[in-house]
Design a protein around this motif. Structure first.
Motif, mmCIF file in Angstrom:
data_model
loop_
_atom_site.group_PDB
_atom_site.id
_atom_site.type_symbol
_atom_site.label_atom_id
_atom_site.label_comp_id
_atom_site.label_asym_id
_atom_site.label_seq_id
_atom_site.Cartn_x
_atom_site.Cartn_y
_atom_site.Cartn_z
ATOM 1 N N GLY A 38 0.852 -1.195 0.036
ATOM 2 C CA GLY A 38 0.137 0.012 0.014
ATOM 3 C C GLY A 38 0.859 1.114 -0.036
ATOM 4 N N THR A 39 0.191 2.611 -0.053
ATOM 5 C CA THR A 39 0.859 3.710 -0.019
ATOM 6 C C THR A 39 1.639 3.897 1.172
ATOM 7 O OG1 THR A 39 -1.074 4.342 -1.174
ATOM 8 C CG2 THR A 39 0.340 6.286 -0.628
ATOM 9 N N ARG A 40 3.017 4.089 1.011
ATOM 10 C CA ARG A 40 3.721 4.794 1.902
ATOM 11 C C ARG A 40 3.562 6.055 2.620
ATOM 12 N NH1 ARG A 40 8.653 2.696 3.010
ATOM 13 N NH2 ARG A 40 9.672 4.794 3.553
ATOM 14 N N GLY A 41 3.263 6.281 3.850
ATOM 15 C CA GLY A 41 3.076 7.525 4.432
ATOM 16 C C GLY A 41 1.278 7.690 4.716
ATOM 17 N N ALA A 42 0.598 6.522 4.225
ATOM 18 C CA ALA A 42 -0.525 6.548 4.583
ATOM 19 C C ALA A 42 -0.747 5.509 5.745
ATOM 20 C CB ALA A 42 -1.351 5.913 3.367
ATOM 21 N N THR A 43 0.046 5.395 6.612
ATOM 22 C CA THR A 43 -0.254 4.423 7.721
ATOM 23 C C THR A 43 -0.985 5.306 8.979
ATOM 24 O OG1 THR A 43 2.189 3.645 7.522
ATOM 25 C CG2 THR A 43 1.015 3.277 9.587
ATOM 26 N N THR A 44 -2.244 4.428 9.306
ATOM 27 C CA THR A 44 -2.922 4.820 10.568
ATOM 28 C C THR A 44 -2.534 4.194 11.745
ATOM 29 O OG1 THR A 44 -4.880 5.541 8.990
ATOM 30 C CG2 THR A 44 -5.092 5.183 11.512
ATOM 31 N N TRP A 45 -2.199 5.007 12.639
ATOM 32 C CA TRP A 45 -1.536 4.328 13.867
ATOM 33 C C TRP A 45 -2.883 4.335 14.964
ATOM 34 C CZ3 TRP A 45 3.018 1.829 14.584
ATOM 35 C CH2 TRP A 45 3.723 2.172 13.504
ATOM 36 N N TYR A 46 -2.682 3.319 15.910
ATOM 37 C CA TYR A 46 -3.875 3.275 16.968
ATOM 38 C C TYR A 46 -3.089 3.041 18.295
ATOM 39 C CZ TYR A 46 -7.420 2.539 13.378
ATOM 40 O OH TYR A 46 -8.144 2.767 12.029
ATOM 41 N N LYS A 47 -3.604 3.742 19.100
ATOM 42 C CA LYS A 47 -3.116 3.537 20.650
ATOM 43 C C LYS A 47 -4.034 3.119 21.416
ATOM 44 C CE LYS A 47 -0.200 6.028 23.974
ATOM 45 N NZ LYS A 47 -1.178 6.156 24.923
ATOM 46 N N ASP A 48 -3.987 2.103 22.281
ATOM 47 C CA ASP A 48 -5.003 1.506 23.408
ATOM 48 C C ASP A 48 -6.447 1.638 22.667
ATOM 49 O OD1 ASP A 48 -2.796 1.652 25.134
ATOM 50 O OD2 ASP A 48 -3.126 3.758 25.578
ATOM 51 N N GLY A 49 -6.398 1.190 21.408
ATOM 52 C CA GLY A 49 -7.710 0.884 20.838
ATOM 53 C C GLY A 49 -8.229 2.158 20.184
ATOM 54 N N GLN A 50 -7.554 3.315 20.201
ATOM 55 C CA GLN A 50 -8.241 4.433 19.529
ATOM 56 C C GLN A 50 -7.512 4.919 18.693
ATOM 57 O OE1 GLN A 50 -11.250 5.960 20.943
ATOM 58 N NE2 GLN A 50 -11.028 4.269 22.273
ATOM 59 N N ARG A 51 -7.941 5.421 17.286
ATOM 60 C CA ARG A 51 -7.216 6.135 16.381
ATOM 61 C C ARG A 51 -6.317 7.389 16.851
ATOM 62 N NH1 ARG A 51 -10.273 6.861 11.029
ATOM 63 N NH2 ARG A 51 -11.412 8.515 12.056
ATOM 64 N N TRP A 52 -5.364 7.231 16.751
ATOM 65 C CA TRP A 52 -4.174 7.964 17.253
ATOM 66 C C TRP A 52 -3.433 8.908 16.451
ATOM 67 C CZ3 TRP A 52 1.506 7.017 17.879
ATOM 68 C CH2 TRP A 52 1.887 7.801 18.880
#
Length: 109
Positions: A38-52
């Motif tokens: 997939g597209t570099r730089g299009a990463t979505t990070w989650y912390k403790d179950g929440q979109r972060w």
């Protein structure tokens, strides 16, 4: 037909830990790297179950304890990685282990 060999999990999103020990410890200056197609730089990070962190980088230095996951378009959500804020932790290598393997343990403090 001919079928190329690929490592198990090649079509999934992986969350790599550096240094490669688990559980990860905040005081160890942990870097998380999201790997997937997939597209570099299009990463979505989650912390403790929440979109972060939306449209975040592929890797970053962790500054807060918690449970992290990353999502890459096309390969989906990674397995979770916990980063602890503890003074003394017994760690094992952050890789798949099989029965009968020789394992080095690490006492972090």
């Amino acid at each position: 037909g001919w079928c190329p060999l690929s490592p198990a999990g090649a079509q999934t999103t992986q969350l790599l830990v550096e240094p490669p020990w688990t559980p990860a410890v905040l005081g160890d200056r942990v870097t998380l790297t999201c790997q997937g197609s997939g597209t570099r730089g299009a990463t979505t990070w989650y912390k403790d179950g929440q979109r972060w962190w939306q449209k975040g980088p592929d890797h970053f230095l962790v500054t807060e304890s918690g449970t992290y996951e990353c999502d890459r378009p096309g390969t989906g959500l990674s397995p979770p990685v916990s980063v602890l804020n503890e003074r003394l932790v017994l760690q094992v290598p952050a890789k798949a282990l099989l029965e009968g393997d020789t394992v080095t343990l690490r006492c972090w403090g």
